[in-house]
Design a protein around this motif. Structure first.
Motif, PDB file in Angstrom:
ATOM      1  N   PRO A   1     -63.902  -9.777 -29.301  1.00 28.96           N
ATOM      2  CA  PRO A   1     -63.856 -10.803 -30.321  1.00 28.96           C
ATOM      3  C   PRO A   1     -63.075 -11.973 -30.086  1.00 28.96           C
ATOM      4  CG  PRO A   1     -63.476  -8.688 -31.244  1.00 28.96           C
ATOM      5  CD  PRO A   1     -63.581  -8.371 -29.812  1.00 28.96           C
ATOM      6  N   TYR A   2     -63.586 -13.127 -30.364  1.00 32.75           N
ATOM      7  CA  TYR A   2     -62.806 -14.234 -30.103  1.00 32.75           C
ATOM      8  C   TYR A   2     -63.306 -15.200 -31.017  1.00 32.75           C
ATOM      9  CZ  TYR A   2     -67.469 -15.917 -28.478  1.00 32.75           C
ATOM     10  OH  TYR A   2     -68.772 -16.396 -28.294  1.00 32.75           O
ATOM     11  N   ASN A   3     -62.735 -16.676 -31.335  1.00 31.30           N
ATOM     12  CA  ASN A   3     -62.689 -17.529 -32.180  1.00 31.30           C
ATOM     13  C   ASN A   3     -62.554 -16.961 -33.586  1.00 31.30           C
ATOM     14  OD1 ASN A   3     -63.388 -19.622 -30.429  1.00 31.30           O
ATOM     15  ND2 ASN A   3     -65.561 -19.474 -30.792  1.00 31.30           N
ATOM     16  N   PHE A   4     -61.463 -16.086 -33.748  1.00 31.72           N
ATOM     17  CA  PHE A   4     -60.893 -15.485 -34.934  1.00 31.72           C
ATOM     18  C   PHE A   4     -60.335 -16.570 -35.934  1.00 31.72           C
ATOM     19  CE2 PHE A   4     -60.077 -11.084 -36.460  1.00 31.72           C
ATOM     20  CZ  PHE A   4     -59.480 -11.298 -37.538  1.00 31.72           C
ATOM     21  N   ILE A   5     -60.977 -16.386 -37.094  1.00 31.24           N
ATOM     22  CA  ILE A   5     -60.806 -17.341 -38.186  1.00 31.24           C
ATOM     23  C   ILE A   5     -60.608 -16.512 -39.396  1.00 31.24           C
ATOM     24  CG2 ILE A   5     -61.377 -19.467 -39.622  1.00 31.24           C
ATOM     25  CD1 ILE A   5     -63.285 -20.074 -37.201  1.00 31.24           C
ATOM     26  N   SER A   6     -59.607 -17.052 -40.246  1.00 35.85           N
ATOM     27  CA  SER A   6     -59.336 -16.378 -41.508  1.00 35.85           C
ATOM     28  C   SER A   6     -58.896 -16.950 -42.507  1.00 35.85           C
ATOM     29  CB  SER A   6     -58.077 -15.233 -41.318  1.00 35.85           C
ATOM     30  OG  SER A   6     -56.964 -15.881 -41.216  1.00 35.85           O
ATOM     31  N   TYR A   7     -59.189 -16.677 -43.955  1.00 38.85           N
ATOM     32  CA  TYR A   7     -58.951 -17.564 -44.999  1.00 38.85           C
ATOM     33  C   TYR A   7     -58.174 -16.655 -45.812  1.00 38.85           C
ATOM     34  CZ  TYR A   7     -58.928 -20.097 -49.196  1.00 38.85           C
ATOM     35  OH  TYR A   7     -58.431 -20.772 -50.408  1.00 38.85           O
ATOM     36  N   PRO A   8     -56.976 -16.809 -46.335  1.00 38.15           N
ATOM     37  CA  PRO A   8     -55.901 -17.883 -45.857  1.00 38.15           C
ATOM     38  C   PRO A   8     -55.577 -17.597 -44.617  1.00 38.15           C
ATOM     39  CG  PRO A   8     -55.361 -16.965 -47.825  1.00 38.15           C
ATOM     40  CD  PRO A   8     -56.474 -16.079 -47.612  1.00 38.15           C
ATOM     41  N   SER A   9     -54.994 -18.786 -43.936  1.00 40.63           N
ATOM     42  CA  SER A   9     -54.729 -18.494 -42.405  1.00 40.63           C
ATOM     43  C   SER A   9     -53.659 -17.732 -42.360  1.00 40.63           C
ATOM     44  CB  SER A   9     -54.640 -19.812 -42.167  1.00 40.63           C
ATOM     45  OG  SER A   9     -53.362 -20.408 -42.535  1.00 40.63           O
ATOM     46  N   THR A  10     -52.570 -17.761 -42.934  1.00 38.93           N
ATOM     47  CA  THR A  10     -51.541 -16.922 -42.864  1.00 38.93           C
ATOM     48  C   THR A  10     -50.794 -16.296 -44.035  1.00 38.93           C
ATOM     49  OG1 THR A  10     -50.047 -18.792 -42.671  1.00 38.93           O
ATOM     50  CG2 THR A  10     -50.736 -17.963 -40.416  1.00 38.93           C
ATOM     51  N   ALA A  11     -50.549 -17.046 -45.147  1.00 49.60           N
ATOM     52  CA  ALA A  11     -49.951 -16.851 -46.355  1.00 49.60           C
ATOM     53  C   ALA A  11     -50.562 -17.490 -47.402  1.00 49.60           C
ATOM     54  CB  ALA A  11     -48.401 -16.951 -46.112  1.00 49.60           C
ATOM     55  N   ARG A  12     -50.312 -16.810 -48.400  1.00 48.89           N
ATOM     56  CA  ARG A  12     -50.886 -17.287 -49.698  1.00 48.89           C
ATOM     57  C   ARG A  12     -50.129 -16.892 -51.088  1.00 48.89           C
ATOM     58  NH1 ARG A  12     -56.126 -19.207 -51.829  1.00 48.89           N
ATOM     59  NH2 ARG A  12     -55.912 -19.951 -53.869  1.00 48.89           N
ATOM     60  N   SER A  13     -49.894 -17.799 -51.982  1.00 48.14           N
ATOM     61  CA  SER A  13     -49.357 -17.361 -53.322  1.00 48.14           C
ATOM     62  C   SER A  13     -50.390 -17.440 -54.297  1.00 48.14           C
ATOM     63  CB  SER A  13     -48.218 -18.326 -53.812  1.00 48.14           C
ATOM     64  OG  SER A  13     -47.107 -18.384 -52.875  1.00 48.14           O
ATOM     65  N   VAL A  14     -50.417 -16.149 -55.014  1.00 49.55           N
ATOM     66  CA  VAL A  14     -51.533 -15.903 -56.031  1.00 49.55           C
ATOM     67  C   VAL A  14     -50.943 -15.749 -57.463  1.00 49.55           C
ATOM     68  CG1 VAL A  14     -53.696 -14.186 -56.411  1.00 49.55           C
ATOM     69  CG2 VAL A  14     -52.672 -14.756 -54.125  1.00 49.55           C
ATOM     70  N   LEU A  15     -51.444 -16.340 -58.289  1.00 48.55           N
ATOM     71  CA  LEU A  15     -51.079 -16.257 -59.766  1.00 48.55           C
ATOM     72  C   LEU A  15     -51.489 -14.934 -60.021  1.00 48.55           C
ATOM     73  CD1 LEU A  15     -50.091 -17.993 -62.032  1.00 48.55           C
ATOM     74  CD2 LEU A  15     -52.342 -18.335 -62.706  1.00 48.55           C
TER      75      LEU A  15
END
Length: 663
Positions: A311-325
């Motif tokens: 595996p390469y070109n690994f992309i995620s959302y959110p990238s690292t952290a996220r605050s969720v209501l």
């Protein structure tokens, strides 16, 4: 005899149209017609010298019980009897205890709904045909007790999966046909216990994965038909070092599948070289990917050219952290490139794993990510007793992880792992929960503090302005001699004049005089008028009156008391005038009414006097006429007069008659 002939024809038609007879009993041939001892409502065909095939029509319980008893006597004279049932199959299973030992049971073309242990009372020695029966599911332990069955046909149904215990009890099963269904996956333990299985037909399904772990570990399998499915690969398990499950395969059909010609197939054929010679329909077994081998026959590809890319070109959302209501919904995404395309595994902060069923094979072969006891896990619900809503985690078809009704217990670090046979990559996403109430609470404290300080400042400003206004009013309106001069400092004349005026205003004679003059209504006016009088009388004390040092506090209170007294006096005079006006109105009204009554009475008297005067006038005129015509002596005469009197007050009329005698 005609009835038996029609049943025989019906049996022949069913026998010839049965799709499984060529597989289940390929050596059966029709030898003779039905016998005269065939059971009630049944047709009997001799398939061989030792095998009789009986077709019975089931219509009611009473008829079937009669046919079943006759079937018991019929089997005593036969070595092997196979039964085919048409009609109401539910009646058969209600009274299956009367059935003798059968060579096989054919329920094809008849609708059948399977349930647990429904064949427990039957004794079958060879085959069970359930094809074309509209079966949608095979519950656990459905075939419990059929240990002697060798051939099972479940083809041409509506199956979508094979559960772990669907085929329990078929200890000596050799042939299994589940072709022409809609099976997408099979459990790792669905077939592994079938130690005698030799032929497995799974063509024309929707299979996404089949590995060596899905097949019986005994190595008894010889014929594997996977024609026309959706398989991208057929691979081994790294835990199966001996490759016993596929070592003895002599017929392998992988045609019409979108095969990925990667390092996986290369390792498979290197480990089991005999598979290359066992491939059937090799012209239709071609590569679908990569583009370099697309459309090329598998047997012509150089195995050394089959490779994999991690595996390469690994992309995620959110990238690292996220605050969720809190109670919000969030979707986590992970994408990576590689060959073969990497599978995605999500691991929650508490260790639960979510993955797509199509990726389970890859994940199982990657060490300790999964084990063969875990099936696909794509959905989870989370609820507590003290929480009024339910949270859920759902793995979507495109490997996105959707979290609904987010709350504190499911916050934390989520791991996304992209895995293929060349390697894996991991990405962490940290989710923190926030609450709109907390942020609003802080803002509210700040705003309320600002409002409190502003209100305090505004209060100080208003207070200062009010104090200034009071000071200015005292300076301009209360600096008068009456409030500032002491009794010893006033001239005698001015003091006497002032006192006299006050005594006159408060004297009884002044109140009773009815004068319209009213006392001053405010201390300011009194003070001003008094100041003017004093100024006219004593011009020399003006400078001394303007001196604030000579003011006395008790003079202010005395002036206020004087103003209140004058106010009470003025209000009393006004109320007295109102009472006098009311009394005057009452008296005037009474006088007017009395005058009207007296006027009416005088009018009546005048009318009465007028009538009397008229009578006297007539009398005088008669006397004159008498004297004129005669001697003047008419003798005694009596005259009657009638008058009408009307009372003005009561409007009553009275007739009065008077008689007057003249001599």
């Amino acid at each position: 005899m005609g009835k038996m002939s029609s049943c025989a024809v019906f049996a022949v038609v069913l026998l010839l149209t049965s799709p499984s007879m060529s597989v289940i009993a390929p050596d059966y041939t029709m030898a003779r017609s039905t016998s005269d001892s065939c059971p009630h409502l049944c047709a009997c065909l001799t398939l061989s010298q030792s095998h009789e095939f009986v077709t019975c029509q089931v219509r009611s319980s009473a008829e079937w019980q009669k046919s079943c008893k006759e079937l018991q006597h019929f089997t005593l004279a036969q070595e092997a009897v196979s039964l085919r049932v048409a009609g109401d199959v539910s009646v058969l299973f209600k009274h299956s205890d009367c059935l003798p030992t059968l060579n096989g049971l054919d329920l094809s073309i008849v609708p059948v709904s399977l349930r647990t242990s429904m064949f427990g009372d039957m004794k079958l020695q060879s085959f069970l045909n359930l094809s074309h029966s509209g079966i949608e599911d095979v519950p656990e332990d459905t075939f419990a007790g059929l240990t002697d069955v060798l051939h099972l046909d479940l083809s041409h149904n509506e199956l979508t999966t094979l559960h772990p215990g669907s085929l329990n009890g078929l200890t000596f099963l050799r042939d299994l046909d589940v072709s022409y269904n809609r099976i997408q996956r099979i459990s790792f333990s669905s077939l592994s216990h079938l130690s005698s299985l030799e032929s497995l037909n799974m063509e024309h399904n929707l299979l996404l994965e089949v590995t060596a772990d899905h097949l019986p570990a005994s190595g008894s399998l010889k014929d594997l038909n996977l024609h026309f499915n959706k398989l991208s690969m057929f691979m081994l398990s790294i835990n199966d070092s001996t490759f016993e499950s596929i070592r003895n395969i002599t017929s392998l059909d992988l045609s019409y599948n979108p095969l990925e010609c990667s390092c996986v197939l290369g390792e498979l054929f290197n480990a089991v070289p005999s598979l290359l010679q066992s491939i059937k329909r090799e012209k239709d077994t071609v590569c679908s990917t990569p583009d370099a081998f697309k459309g090329q026959r598998l047997l012509t590809v150089n195995q050394s050219d089959l490779s994999c890319t991690s595996p390469y070109n690994f992309i995620s959302y959110p990238s690292t952290a996220r605050s969720v209501l809190i109670t919000d919904t969030i979707t986590l995404e992970c994408n990576a490139q590689g060959y073969p395309p990497p599978a995605m595994l999500w691991i929650t902060p508490w260790g639960e794993k979510f993955y797509n069923r199509s990726a389970s094979t890859i994940l199982i072969n990657e060490g300790d990510l999964l084990d063969s006891s875990n099936l696909d896990h794509m959905y989870g619900k989370y609820e507590d007793e003290n929480v009024f809503f339910q949270s859920s985690i759902h793995l979507l078809a495109d490997n996105k992880l959707q979290i609904s009704k987010f709350r504190g217990c499911i916050s934390g670090t989520y791991r996304c792992i992209a895995v293929n046979f060349a390697g894996n990559q991991t990405h962490n996403i940290d989710l923190k929960i926030i609450s709109a109430i907390k942020s609003v609470y802080g803002e509210s404290l700040f705003i309320s503090g600002c409002c409190a300080v502003g209100s305090l400042i505004l209060g100080f400003i208003i207070g200062a302005v009010k104090m200034l206004v009071v000071w200015l009013r005292r300076k301009h309106f209360f600096s008068v001699p009456i409030f500032s001069k002491t009794p010893s400092e006033h001239p005698p004349e001015a003091a006497e004049s002032t006192v006299t005026t006050f005594d006159q205003c408060n004297s009884k004679d002044f109140i009773d005089s009815g004068s319209e003059k009213s006392p001053p209504s405010s201390p300011t006016i009194v003070a001003w008028s008094t100041a003017v009088e004093i100024e006219d009388q004593e011009q020399g004390h003006y400078d001394e009156l303007e001196n604030p040092g000579s003011w006395r506090p008790h003079a202010i209170f005395e002036s206020l008391e004087e103003a209140r007294g004058r106010l009470r006096y003025g209000m009393g005079r006004k109320m007295e005038q109102v009472r006098k006006n009311v009394q005057s109105i009452k008296e005037s009204g009474s006088v007017y009414v009395h005058s009207i009554k007296e006027t009416g009475s005088s009018a009546a008297s005048r009318m009465k006097a007028g009538v009397v005067l008229g009578v006297e006038t007539v009398k005088s005129q008669v006397q004159s006429f008498k004297e004129l015509c005669g001697t003047g002596n008419m003798g005694g005469q009596t005259i009657s007069m009638m008058s009408v009197e009307t009372d003005v007050d009561t409007n009553e009329k009275k007739e009065v008659i008077r008689q007057i005698t003249f001599v």
